[in-house]
Write an enzyme that holds these catalytic residues in place. Structure first.
Site, PDB file in Angstrom:
ATOM      1  N   GLU A  73     -32.182  68.535  -4.546  1.00  0.00           N
ATOM      2  CA  GLU A  73     -31.758  69.337  -3.394  1.00  0.00           C
ATOM      3  C   GLU A  73     -31.663  70.815  -3.772  1.00  0.00           C
ATOM      4  O   GLU A  73     -32.031  71.690  -2.994  1.00  0.00           O
ATOM      5  CB  GLU A  73     -30.405  68.854  -2.858  1.00  0.00           C
ATOM      6  N   GLU A 104     -29.956  72.436   2.904  1.00  0.00           N
ATOM      7  CA  GLU A 104     -30.082  72.037   1.498  1.00  0.00           C
ATOM      8  C   GLU A 104     -28.743  72.241   0.781  1.00  0.00           C
ATOM      9  O   GLU A 104     -28.384  71.459  -0.102  1.00  0.00           O
ATOM     10  CB  GLU A 104     -31.196  72.805   0.786  1.00  0.00           C
ATOM     11  N   HIS A 107     -26.737  69.286   1.605  1.00  0.00           N
ATOM     12  CA  HIS A 107     -27.184  68.122   0.828  1.00  0.00           C
ATOM     13  C   HIS A 107     -26.683  68.209  -0.615  1.00  0.00           C
ATOM     14  O   HIS A 107     -26.244  67.227  -1.196  1.00  0.00           O
ATOM     15  CB  HIS A 107     -28.717  68.004   0.858  1.00  0.00           C
ATOM     16  N   TYR A 113     -19.835  65.673  -3.565  1.00  0.00           N
ATOM     17  CA  TYR A 113     -18.828  64.800  -2.936  1.00  0.00           C
ATOM     18  C   TYR A 113     -18.952  63.360  -3.453  1.00  0.00           C
ATOM     19  O   TYR A 113     -17.950  62.706  -3.769  1.00  0.00           O
ATOM     20  CB  TYR A 113     -19.036  64.881  -1.422  1.00  0.00           C
ATOM     21  N   GLU A 177     -40.494  66.833  -0.271  1.00  0.00           N
ATOM     22  CA  GLU A 177     -39.600  66.384   0.800  1.00  0.00           C
ATOM     23  C   GLU A 177     -40.180  65.217   1.591  1.00  0.00           C
ATOM     24  O   GLU A 177     -39.428  64.460   2.199  1.00  0.00           O
ATOM     25  CB  GLU A 177     -39.286  67.546   1.749  1.00  0.00           C
ATOM     26  N   GLU A 211     -34.251  65.941   6.647  1.00  0.00           N
ATOM     27  CA  GLU A 211     -35.514  66.065   5.916  1.00  0.00           C
ATOM     28  C   GLU A 211     -36.720  65.851   6.822  1.00  0.00           C
ATOM     29  O   GLU A 211     -37.773  66.439   6.617  1.00  0.00           O
ATOM     30  CB  GLU A 211     -35.579  65.093   4.734  1.00  0.00           C
ATOM     31  N   HIS A 214     -37.388  69.144   8.139  1.00  0.00           N
ATOM     32  CA  HIS A 214     -37.975  70.037   7.127  1.00  0.00           C
ATOM     33  C   HIS A 214     -39.474  69.760   7.001  1.00  0.00           C
ATOM     34  O   HIS A 214     -40.295  70.666   6.947  1.00  0.00           O
ATOM     35  CB  HIS A 214     -37.311  69.850   5.754  1.00  0.00           C
TER      36      HIS A 214
END
Ligand code: MN
Ligand code: FE
Length: 332
Positions: A73, A104, A107, A113, A177, A211, A214
């Site tokens: 990412e 991004e 992400h 996290y 991607e 994505e 993207h």
């Protein structure tokens, strides 16, 4: 006039607009807004800490995917901001690139996290792109094939350099991607369907939805450059691109087999490879290149939309004012 090499383009003057598709992708991106903290990791933490829920195979698959995505990412974000943005001066396309860069960042935040929630060792996860050969193979491939536009002296003047630019855009958007993310998406969503690591699975669904935008933007950008510079899209160049994409498929299949050597309950490792072939044909068609595999989709559920109203836990904790659409769907 054109999206690249247009001396009349003023990057600060967005109206009137030429490329309405870029604007639409920006709006769609904003409508999809989400943040990882909106998804509870509680069940995932319980499952991860228990020794009764996840098999060794499943743990490996989770670690491999966290290892790949945690750095991929950032790699993508850097490519967008440091290389693509410099060369795409059209203001509406740049507005989209800024949105993509933010996504991004979201992400990247998702993997922070996940690592924090599960208590994973960051030194292990964030070095897997160097220590695990099947992950390294993919990252090295992308870095190597996108060298041109990172070169500070690179300018898109003349046919040869327009080809180099398209070649590199295909590396970022179609291969990274559009292909390198998808075995991982299929694995994590397959796990979620078995009620395992559903928080991470949900986050992967949201990442996948981003994505697919993207990828759509990238293909529109590539196709616009082709349309405006038809002389560069020779048979020879098309063959070169097809070969490049086929090489990436070999790497993605090697990654799938390495991450999930024995398959998952009811899914064998070869099916992940079939899925990679299936989505690659769709990517090829999207940039007007011939299909290479003609493989049926082994996971029809990957292209189905998920009804958000069914995702009760998620819906209740969600910051709903962001969301203008009612369902979670993506163009797989
Ligand atoms: Mn991303
Ligand atoms: Fe992306």
């Amino acid at each position: 006039m054109g999206i690249i090499n247009n001396s009349k383009t003023d990057p600060n003057k967005i109206l009137p607009m030429t490329y309405h598709w870029a604007r639409q992708h920006y709006k769609d991106g904003v409508a999809n807004n989400w943040t990882p903290e909106e998804v509870s990791m509680q069940k995932d933490v319980e499952q991860w800490k228990s020794d009764k829920v996840l098999s060794e195979t499943e743990r490996r698959l989770i670690l491999w995917n966290l290892g790949f995505f945690s750095t991929a990412e950032s790699l993508t974000a850097n490519n967008i901001v440091l290389a693509v943005y410099r060369h795409v001066t059209n203001p509406e396309a740049r507005q989209y690139l800024l949105r993509q860069a933010y996504e991004e960042a979201v992400h990247t935040d998702t993997f922070i996290y996940c690592c924090d929630s599960l208590g994973l060792d960051p030194d292990k996860i964030y070095t897997m792109y160097q220590t695990v050969p099947s992950i390294r193979g993919k990252d090295d491939f992308v870095v190597d094939l996108t060298k041109s536009i990172f070169d500070p002296t690179f300018e898109i003047d003349g046919q040869k350099n327009i080809r180099r630019f398209i070649h590199d855009l295909i590396g970022y958007y179609v291969i990274m991607e559009g292909i390198f993310f998808y075995a991982g998406f299929a694995m994590m969503l397959a796990l979620k369907r078995q009620n395992k690591m559903v928080g991470i699975g949900e986050q992967f669904e949201y990442i996948m939805r981003d994505e697919s935008l993207h990828l759509a933007f990238g293909c529109d950008l590539i196709n616009t450059i082709k349309k405006e510079n038809p002389e560069i899209w020779t048979k020879e160049f098309q063959d070169e691109i097809v070969e490049l994409i086929k090489k990436s498929v070999v790497l993605e299949k090697a990654y799938a087999k390495d991450a999930c050597p024995k398959g998952l309950l009811g899914i064998n490792a070869d099916q992940f490879c079939d899925y990679v072939e299936h989505i690659t044909d769709r990517r090829l068609e999207r940039i007007d290149l011939p299909k290479q595999y003609h493989t049926e989709n082994p996971f029809p559920w990957m292209s189905q939309s998920v009804d958000i109203s069914k995702e009760k836990n998620f819906f209740e904790t969600r910051v709903t004012e962001y969301q203008t659409g009612g369902s979670l769907d993506w163009d797989e």
